[in-house]
Structure formats: C-alpha cells, structure tokens
Design a protein around this motif. Structure first.
Motif, PDB file in Angstrom:
ATOM      1  N   TRP A 193      38.208  36.837  50.771  1.00 17.83           N
ATOM      2  CA  TRP A 193      39.177  37.167  49.702  1.00 17.83           C
ATOM      3  C   TRP A 193      40.170  35.748  49.505  1.00 17.83           C
ATOM      4  CZ3 TRP A 193      40.313  40.951  46.574  1.00 17.83           C
ATOM      5  CH2 TRP A 193      39.501  42.137  46.781  1.00 17.83           C
ATOM      6  N   ALA A 194      40.068  34.828  50.543  1.00 17.30           N
ATOM      7  CA  ALA A 194      40.415  33.628  49.925  1.00 17.30           C
ATOM      8  C   ALA A 194      39.906  32.856  48.864  1.00 17.30           C
ATOM      9  CB  ALA A 194      40.219  32.615  51.197  1.00 17.30           C
ATOM     10  N   GLN A 195      38.604  33.028  48.799  1.00 19.89           N
ATOM     11  CA  GLN A 195      37.837  32.431  47.494  1.00 19.89           C
ATOM     12  C   GLN A 195      38.183  33.076  46.368  1.00 19.89           C
ATOM     13  OE1 GLN A 195      33.640  32.737  49.107  1.00 19.89           O
ATOM     14  NE2 GLN A 195      33.715  30.514  49.546  1.00 19.89           N
ATOM     15  N   VAL A 196      38.150  34.664  46.547  1.00 22.25           N
ATOM     16  CA  VAL A 196      38.516  35.359  45.370  1.00 22.25           C
ATOM     17  C   VAL A 196      40.087  35.089  44.705  1.00 22.25           C
ATOM     18  CG1 VAL A 196      38.970  37.723  44.573  1.00 22.25           C
ATOM     19  CG2 VAL A 196      37.073  37.507  46.118  1.00 22.25           C
ATOM     20  N   VAL A 197      40.923  34.949  45.638  1.00 23.26           N
ATOM     21  CA  VAL A 197      42.288  34.456  45.245  1.00 23.26           C
ATOM     22  C   VAL A 197      42.254  33.143  44.378  1.00 23.26           C
ATOM     23  CG1 VAL A 197      44.609  33.816  45.964  1.00 23.26           C
ATOM     24  CG2 VAL A 197      43.549  35.799  46.921  1.00 23.26           C
ATOM     25  N   ASN A 198      41.493  32.296  44.914  1.00 25.75           N
ATOM     26  CA  ASN A 198      41.331  30.836  44.116  1.00 25.75           C
ATOM     27  C   ASN A 198      40.745  31.008  43.052  1.00 25.75           C
ATOM     28  OD1 ASN A 198      42.355  29.788  46.613  1.00 25.75           O
ATOM     29  ND2 ASN A 198      40.379  29.007  47.629  1.00 25.75           N
ATOM     30  N   LEU A 199      39.646  31.953  42.705  1.00 27.57           N
ATOM     31  CA  LEU A 199      38.921  32.072  41.384  1.00 27.57           C
ATOM     32  C   LEU A 199      39.858  32.803  40.572  1.00 27.57           C
ATOM     33  CD1 LEU A 199      36.412  31.823  40.053  1.00 27.57           C
ATOM     34  CD2 LEU A 199      35.709  34.009  40.850  1.00 27.57           C
ATOM     35  N   LEU A 200      40.510  33.693  41.025  1.00 31.64           N
ATOM     36  CA  LEU A 200      41.367  34.516  39.933  1.00 31.64           C
ATOM     37  C   LEU A 200      42.578  33.825  39.763  1.00 31.64           C
ATOM     38  CD1 LEU A 200      41.132  38.439  41.368  1.00 31.64           C
ATOM     39  CD2 LEU A 200      40.304  37.216  39.344  1.00 31.64           C
ATOM     40  N   TRP A 201      43.170  32.844  40.365  1.00 34.50           N
ATOM     41  CA  TRP A 201      44.372  32.155  39.800  1.00 34.50           C
ATOM     42  C   TRP A 201      43.737  31.146  38.838  1.00 34.50           C
ATOM     43  CZ3 TRP A 201      49.473  32.485  39.775  1.00 34.50           C
ATOM     44  CH2 TRP A 201      49.932  33.508  40.361  1.00 34.50           C
ATOM     45  N   MET A 202      42.697  30.818  38.735  1.00 31.09           N
ATOM     46  CA  MET A 202      42.055  29.927  37.555  1.00 31.09           C
ATOM     47  C   MET A 202      42.128  30.547  36.249  1.00 31.09           C
ATOM     48  SD  MET A 202      38.490  28.477  39.160  1.00 31.09           S
ATOM     49  CE  MET A 202      38.096  27.492  37.568  1.00 31.09           C
ATOM     50  N   THR A 203      42.512  31.976  36.288  1.00 26.61           N
ATOM     51  CA  THR A 203      42.824  32.325  35.089  1.00 26.61           C
ATOM     52  C   THR A 203      44.200  31.939  34.382  1.00 26.61           C
ATOM     53  OG1 THR A 203      43.898  34.363  35.979  1.00 26.61           O
ATOM     54  CG2 THR A 203      41.271  34.678  35.472  1.00 26.61           C
ATOM     55  N   VAL A 204      44.880  31.624  35.029  1.00 32.20           N
ATOM     56  CA  VAL A 204      46.245  31.275  34.587  1.00 32.20           C
ATOM     57  C   VAL A 204      46.185  29.997  33.541  1.00 32.20           C
ATOM     58  CG1 VAL A 204      48.772  30.664  34.912  1.00 32.20           C
ATOM     59  CG2 VAL A 204      47.520  32.488  36.261  1.00 32.20           C
ATOM     60  N   PRO A 205      45.674  29.066  34.067  1.00 32.23           N
ATOM     61  CA  PRO A 205      45.456  27.596  33.210  1.00 32.23           C
ATOM     62  C   PRO A 205      44.558  27.899  32.173  1.00 32.23           C
ATOM     63  CG  PRO A 205      44.470  27.287  35.781  1.00 32.23           C
ATOM     64  CD  PRO A 205      45.222  28.705  35.644  1.00 32.23           C
ATOM     65  N   ILE A 206      43.537  28.702  32.322  1.00 36.26           N
ATOM     66  CA  ILE A 206      42.749  29.007  31.205  1.00 36.26           C
ATOM     67  C   ILE A 206      43.504  29.832  30.235  1.00 36.26           C
ATOM     68  CG2 ILE A 206      40.459  30.381  30.627  1.00 36.26           C
ATOM     69  CD1 ILE A 206      39.267  29.720  33.360  1.00 36.26           C
ATOM     70  N   CYS A 207      44.147  30.826  30.593  1.00 35.82           N
ATOM     71  CA  CYS A 207      44.829  31.542  29.694  1.00 35.82           C
ATOM     72  C   CYS A 207      46.053  30.716  29.064  1.00 35.82           C
ATOM     73  CB  CYS A 207      45.711  32.753  30.274  1.00 35.82           C
ATOM     74  SG  CYS A 207      46.426  33.843  29.329  1.00 35.82           S
TER      75      CYS A 207
END
Length: 552
Positions: free
Chosen positions: A78-92
């Motif tokens: 889940w640590a990796q999943v959290v890191n991956l999903l927060w990448m959506t904010v700068p991408i967005c």
C-alpha cells in the motif's frame, strides 16, 4: 465472514443503476431548467465544451491509475500504491494547464463566448485537481468494499452541485457560467473533504475496537479475504508516510497503468467523439450544440430505461443457455430451442417498441418538446432532431439485442475479431458524423449514429445467421413485424400526421386524444398477434409467484 461473488456484484450493480438513474433524472430536470431560464447557447457551452473538458482531464488522469490499482488488491504494497496514486495530482495539474490553454486560446469559434467562460474553464480544471487529491481514499473505499459510501457521497455531491447552481441562475441568469463554475468547485471540495472525514472517523473506530476489514477479491479466489486495515492515521494516505522496504513505485503497476492509459485514450476519443467534433471542429453553433444535447438526453431515456435492462438480462440468460465453443447442433436441443424462442421474442419486442416510437415520434415530437422546454423547443430544428432520433432509437434497440446475443455466445476468436471490427466501425462513425454534420447540420450527428448502429447490426446478423445456417432455427424472423401490427402502424402514422398538421399547436388536447386512440388500436393489434408471447410471460410470472409461495 466471506461473501458470495454474485451477491456483491449485484449489490454494486444495483447501486450503480440507482446512481445512473439519479444522474439522468437530475440532468433531465436541470437541462429543462437551463433552457427555460437561460437558453440553448449557454446549455451548449456547458454540456459540450465544459463537460468535455472535465471528462478529458478526469478520464486521462484518473482511469488508468484506478484500473491498474484495483487489480489484485490483496497483494498490494500500500505504500507503493499511495505513492503511485498521488502522481495523478501533478499529472492532472499539467493536463489542466494544457487543456485549459487549448480551450481558451486554441479552439476556434465564430461566435461570442458567454460571460465568465474563462472562469468556468479554470474552475472545471481546479475542481478536477481537488477531486483527484482524494483518489487514494476512493481506491481504498473500493478495495475494502465500502459499497454504500460511494453512492451516498456521489448522491450528496449531485445534490450540492444542484442546490448551488439553481439559486445562482435564478438570481442572475446572465451569469450562468459563473454559477456553473462555483457549483463545480463547491461539489469538488465537498467530495474530497467528506472522503477524508469519513476515513478519519473510521480509523478512530478501528483503532479503538481493533477491527479488520474485508477486501476485494483475489483473482484466483471466489471469496473475500479479511485483512487488517493498513492505514492508522490520515497521514498514511500521503506519499512516503507508510513503512516501505521496497522501491518507491511498483514496477508492474506502473507498466499496467501505462497500458491502460494507451487503451483508455482511444476509448475516450471514441466515447466522446460527438463532443470532440463539435468542440474541435466548430461545425455547429452553441445554440445548435445545446439543442442537440437536449434531444440526445431525451432520446437516451428510452435506451437506458427500456433497452438496457433487456440487453443486460438477455446477455446473462444467453451465457447460461448457449455454449460458446460448441456448434449449435452439438448442444442440448431443449436449451437451444428455448434460447432461440427467447431471442425471437426479444427481437420482436424491441422491433415493436422501436417502430411505435418511430411512428408516433414523427407526430408527437413537437408536443413532447413543448412540454419539456416550452415554445422555444417547438421550432423546426429541435423537432427535426427529435424525429431523427426516433429512428436512432429503433436501431439502438435492435442492435442491443443482436449484439448482446453475439457477445454472449461467440467464442474468443470471434470476440477478438469483433473488437477490431468495432474500432473500424467507430472510426467510420466519427467520419460519417463529421461529414453529415457539415452537410445536414446537427441532424448529421444522429445520422452518423444511425450509420454506426446499422453497421453493428449487420455484423451481428451475419454472425447469428452463420451460427444457425445448418439448422432449422431462424431466430431473426422476430425482426419482421406481423401484418396486422404493420397495418395498424401505417394507419396510425397517417392519422397522427394529419392530426399534427391540423390541430397542433392550437388544439393540443385533441391532438393528444387522437394519438391515445391510435396507440390503443396499435397495442390491441400487437397483443392479438403476439398472444403466444403474452401467454408465455403470464405463465412464467405465475410459476415464479408459486415458487415464492412455496418458499414462504
């Protein structure tokens, strides 16, 4: 502690259906409200340009990540999943800047944009960024089976958006885009905040009671797994907070996300094809776009509430009755006979419904539009669009049944081939829509849809005929209307068209009475020629009722 797959699937599906009906109902009422208080031009800007902007940003920023991270959630770090999903904010954020600039500076228009258009564009972009800042919480809600949370929060968000939008419109109709932008921002702030507040409350509860939580299915299992909730504080939803002994990102999830992005980009272009053509290539004015959206929403009600349940039920039935990888002659003849009868009756039912809509739609489109949006919707263009949409409804119903049978009974090779053919059909649809829109105006988009549906129907008919070529069965004979029903439809068409010419709009009540009389005649003729179908339905209903009584 475990749950059944079907039970959970039905629960999720039920909530999704309820939510879709709610969304459609709210959109239906809001469109009528905007048309009466503002006009079609502003509605065109909101429903085409601004909602397309929101769809492009959210879909491309969110969907690939959500699809990838919902895969095999039991084994997640889940640590990796959290890191991956927060990448959506700068991408967005980057996509919002890019699409915002395109929407404001690149897209050409031959007419003046409404007031506060710039504000509305940036409000939509900012609302997408705010919403994606809670994406990790949304994923956790899905992975740990918070089934009711999504439907409750989505429903409240729609209510908040509506309650914010409507009073601002009533106060100042000229500033409709200002009201739309404010409503988007308020709804996004609520949606994000409420997710975090709920999990703040939930984490306090589980820390106190030391509870565990069921997770979504592992791919190879038919039961849910009970796992300890991995988040101990709200800070754990931020990147870099959970303990992580592995790499910062999961390589497999990252690659899978990229695959979903490439697949989703094509899907998004095909899904939003009409809006993209209207926005990128301004073949229609804003007023024409708004009028088209009104008619499209009205016409889609029949498809969503009548044809889609038939299609979904039919798909499930045919998958249970007909085996994909065996010729028809090598299967259980009783099941095949019953499935052929069902397919024949379904074809007959959707053809009959579609023909009734087509016939009565030519004479009563004006009346329906007058009831929905007032006198401004009884002009030539809205009525012409509604009449053309009645033909699209007929083709949509036929395609739903024939395509559901094809998808339910075809083998994997045929399905792969069908997916490739569907891409070509979608490209043909986009090209036809663009050309027809240039030649015929807004009606061209409906004609393009008709071309698309016709090609898909032809593909399904070829498959079904090939499937039953060496048998005595001819299930597609249900698509041929029976003679008495056809004759009554022809008489109804002539009578109602004469009534429309003489009695609308001055004698609307008389025009409606004539339509009701002709509809009763058509219905009686259909019942007379389909008494076997009526008897079958009645017998099934009594059988089910008796079973319930015995169980009680």
């Amino acid at each position: 502690m475990s749950q059944n797959i079907l039970k959970s699937s039905l629960e999720n599906a039920s909530f999704n259906i309820i939510f879709q009906i709610l969304c459609r109902g709210v959109t239906f009422v809001l469109n009528a409200f905007v048309v009466r208080h503002v006009g079609q031009a502003v509605l065109g800007v909101i429903n085409v340009r601004l909602l397309l902007l929101e769809s492009m940003i959210l879909f491309l920023s969110r969907e690939p990540f959500m699809k990838a991270c919902l895969t095999n959630t039991i084994e997640h770090n889940w640590a990796q999943v959290v890191n991956l999903l927060w990448m959506t904010v700068p991408i967005c954020f980057l996509m919002s800047l890019m699409f915002g600039y395109i929407w404001l500076s690149v897209l050409s228009t031959s007419e003046t944009l409404p007031s506060y258009y710039t504000f509305a564009v940036w409000a939509v972009a900012l609302s997408c960024i705010i919403e994606l800042s809670s994406l990790i919480v949304q994923l956790v809600a899905s992975a740990f089976l918070f089934v009711r949370l999504k439907i409750i929060l989505d429903t409240i968000m729609i209510a908040i958006r509506t309650v914010t939008f409507v009073p601002l419109i009533l106060h100042n109709p000229e500033n409709a885009l200002l009201a739309f932008g404010i409503a988007q921002l308020v709804a996004a702030v609520f949606y994000t905040t409420s997710h975090y507040l709920y999990f703040h409350y939930y984490i306090k509860k589980i820390n106190k009671c030391k509870l565990k939580r069921k997770m979504s299915l592992k791919d190879s299992s038919d039961e849910y797994v009970v796992r300890e909730f991995p988040f101990k504080t709200l800070k754990d939803f931020l990147p870099g907070q959970l303990e992580n002994k592995e790499s910062y990102l999961d390589k497999k999830l990252t690659i899978l996300t990229w695959s979903f992005f490439r697949q989703g980009f094509l899907k998004q272009v095909l899904t939003e094809g009409e809006r993209l053509i209207m926005t990128v290539m301004p073949v229609l004015t804003f007023t024409e776009q708004g009028t088209y959206e009104i008619i499209n929403n009205l016409g889609s009600l029949a498809a969503r509430f009548i044809f889609r349940p038939i299609e979904e039920s039919g798909y499930f039935y045919f998958t249970q009755m007909v085996k994909r990888d065996k010729p028809v002659n090598d299967q259980n003849p009783i099941k095949i006979q019953e499935s052929v009868n069902v397919l024949t009756h379904l074809c007959s039912a959707v053809m009959s419904i579609g023909l009734v809509v087509l016939v009565f739609g030519q004479s009563y489109s004006s009346t329906l539009l007058w009831l929905y949006g007032g006198a401004k919707l009884t002009l030539h263009l809205p009525v012409l669009l509604m009449r053309a949409h009645c033909l699209a409804i007929l083709l949509l119903g036929i395609n739903g049944v024939t395509e559901c049978y094809t998808n339910a009974t075809a083998d994997s090779a045929t399905i792969n081939k069908s997916n490739l053919i569907m891409i070509y059909e979608s490209i043909a649809f986009l090209c036809a829509s663009y050309l027809f829109a240039i030649w015929f105006g807004p009606v061209g988009f409906i004609l393009g849809n008709c071309v698309n549906m016709s090609l898909r129907i032809l593909h399904s008919i070829i498959f079904i005929n090939k499937r039953y070529k060496d048998t005595m069965y001819r299930p597609l004979r249900g698509l041929v209307p029976k003679p008495m029903f056809s004759a009554s439809l022809l008489i109804a068409a002539l009578t109602t068209n004469v009534s429309h010419a003489y009695f609308f709009p001055n004698e609307k009540i008389l025009h409606l009475i004539i339509g009701m009389i002709m509809f009763m005649i058509v219905l009686i003729s259909w019942i007379y020629e389909h008494h076997d179908l009526i008897r079958l339905g009645t017998n099934k209903w009594y059988e089910r009722k008796n079973i319930y009584k015995k169980n009680d």
